[in-house]
Design a protein around this motif. Structure first.
Motif, mmCIF file in Angstrom:
data_model
loop_
_atom_site.group_PDB
_atom_site.id
_atom_site.type_symbol
_atom_site.label_atom_id
_atom_site.label_comp_id
_atom_site.label_asym_id
_atom_site.label_seq_id
_atom_site.Cartn_x
_atom_site.Cartn_y
_atom_site.Cartn_z
ATOM 1 N N ASN A 160 0.900 -1.135 0.097
ATOM 2 C CA ASN A 160 -0.132 -0.042 -0.178
ATOM 3 C C ASN A 160 0.823 1.490 0.015
ATOM 4 O OD1 ASN A 160 -2.713 -1.120 -0.293
ATOM 5 N ND2 ASN A 160 -2.446 -1.776 2.443
ATOM 6 N N ASP A 161 -0.036 2.523 -0.170
ATOM 7 C CA ASP A 161 0.864 3.657 -0.147
ATOM 8 C C ASP A 161 1.846 3.953 -1.148
ATOM 9 O OD1 ASP A 161 -0.771 4.454 1.985
ATOM 10 O OD2 ASP A 161 0.540 3.276 3.312
ATOM 11 N N ASN A 200 -5.175 4.238 -4.194
ATOM 12 C CA ASN A 200 -4.707 3.222 -3.513
ATOM 13 C C ASN A 200 -5.978 2.821 -2.553
ATOM 14 O OD1 ASN A 200 -2.686 2.263 -0.780
ATOM 15 N ND2 ASN A 200 -3.784 1.019 -1.970
ATOM 16 N N ASN A 212 -5.962 -3.389 -5.466
ATOM 17 C CA ASN A 212 -5.835 -2.428 -4.519
ATOM 18 C C ASN A 212 -5.222 -0.986 -5.224
ATOM 19 O OD1 ASN A 212 -3.170 -3.463 -4.949
ATOM 20 N ND2 ASN A 212 -2.383 -3.207 -2.998
ATOM 21 N N TYR A 213 -4.936 -0.759 -6.328
ATOM 22 C CA TYR A 213 -4.886 0.433 -6.964
ATOM 23 C C TYR A 213 -6.062 0.570 -8.236
ATOM 24 C CZ TYR A 213 -1.111 0.914 -4.259
ATOM 25 O OH TYR A 213 -0.057 1.104 -3.093
#
Length: 286
Positions: A80-81, A97, A110-111
């Motif tokens: 993440n991030d 995200n 997740n994106y």
């Protein structure tokens, strides 16, 4: 001739007895393995008319306990991030995200971006990823046009007329080198595929491709045939994954190496690719 077969029998039997005699020659040893450095794993697939999405995760060591039995385990491997950007014809698309799922394909990502991938088969798409700890990954791909299915023929087994197979016909361009992935689902594309493989077109002589199946389907079954048009990078990626799976746990096999089109200082694993597909749903009938 008889003596030759007797000799082969005793040689083989002797080999089996030798193996049996070694059954008690076991010794436990402890290996000090170097610490494993987790790698970034990227899966980003482009399909015309669909939103931009990507799944970024982290690889784990071979002996790490991981069962996918809980959501917590899956969440732990998410990367993440990161800053994820796709560029196309001077436009920059930034992916947010946020963990989500495509309800049509059941694919997790997740994106994502709400912008849709344009049906541009002439220009490159460029991916750039920068993780929160400064790792950098890039890749380039293009979309491939759909190769339409000409027909799907149902053929019943001459020896057992209660079971049928499907034959998928389509045309291959003799002027280009192409790669295809064939999938068969039964009932729904949300189910695991019953059968799949990928291949190049070097076996095609007259431009017509026919992919068959086993005689596995009964009257009333819903058989879903899909032909994906894929690029060489994705073909090599899929082949290397299957090779790595086959080598897993085989002491006589070379360790599998995943082939990837990702570049950068991260030595990341995965694929960035564009594809298209054609799909025909057939209900088996006599």
């Amino acid at each position: 001739m008889v003596m030759k077969y007797i000799t082969r029998f005793f040689c083989f039997s002797g080999f089996i007895l030798a193996l049996a005699a070694c059954g008690n020659l076991e010794k436990e040893i402890t290996l000090d393995l170097p610490p494993y450095e987790s790698k970034l794993v990227v899966e980003c697939y482009l399909e015309a008319g669909q939103p931009y999405t990507a799944l970024l995760t982290k690889s784990a060591a071979y002996f790490d306990p991981f069962t996918f039995e809980s959501a917590e385990e899956f969440l732990q491997i998410l990367e993440n991030d990161a800053e994820v950007v796709i560029r196309h014809k001077g436009e920059e698309i930034k992916l947010q995200n946020d963990l989500n799922i495509n309800p049509t394909t059941a694919k997790i990502f997740n994106y994502y971006s709400t912008e849709l991938v344009p049906a541009d088969y002439e220009n490159d798409f460029e991916l750039e990823i920068t993780t929160k700890d400064g790792r950098h990954v890039t890749a380039t791909t293009r979309l491939l046009p759909k190769v339409p299915i000409d027909s799907v023929v149902v053929e019943f087994d001459a020896k057992n007329d209660t079971l049928a197979r499907t034959l998928v016909y389509f045309q291959d361009d003799p002027n280009t080198t192409d790669y295809y992935r064939r999938m068969i689902h039964v009932g729904s594309v949300l189910n695991d595929p019953e059968f799949y493989f990928q291949t190049g077109d070097d076996f095609v002589d007259d431009g017509t491709v026919v992919f068959g199946s086993a005689f596995d389907y009964a009257v009333g079954d819903t058989v879903i045939n899909t032909i994906f048009h894929i690029d060489h990078d994705y073909y090599l990626f899929l082949e290397s994954i299957e090779g790595a799976v086959d080598a897993n746990g085989n002491p006589f096999a070379q360790p599998g190496v995943i082939l990837s089109n990702l570049e950068g200082d991260e030595n990341a694993l995965g694929i960035f690719t564009g594809f298209s597909f054609d799909r025909v749903v057939t209900i088996i009938q006599k």
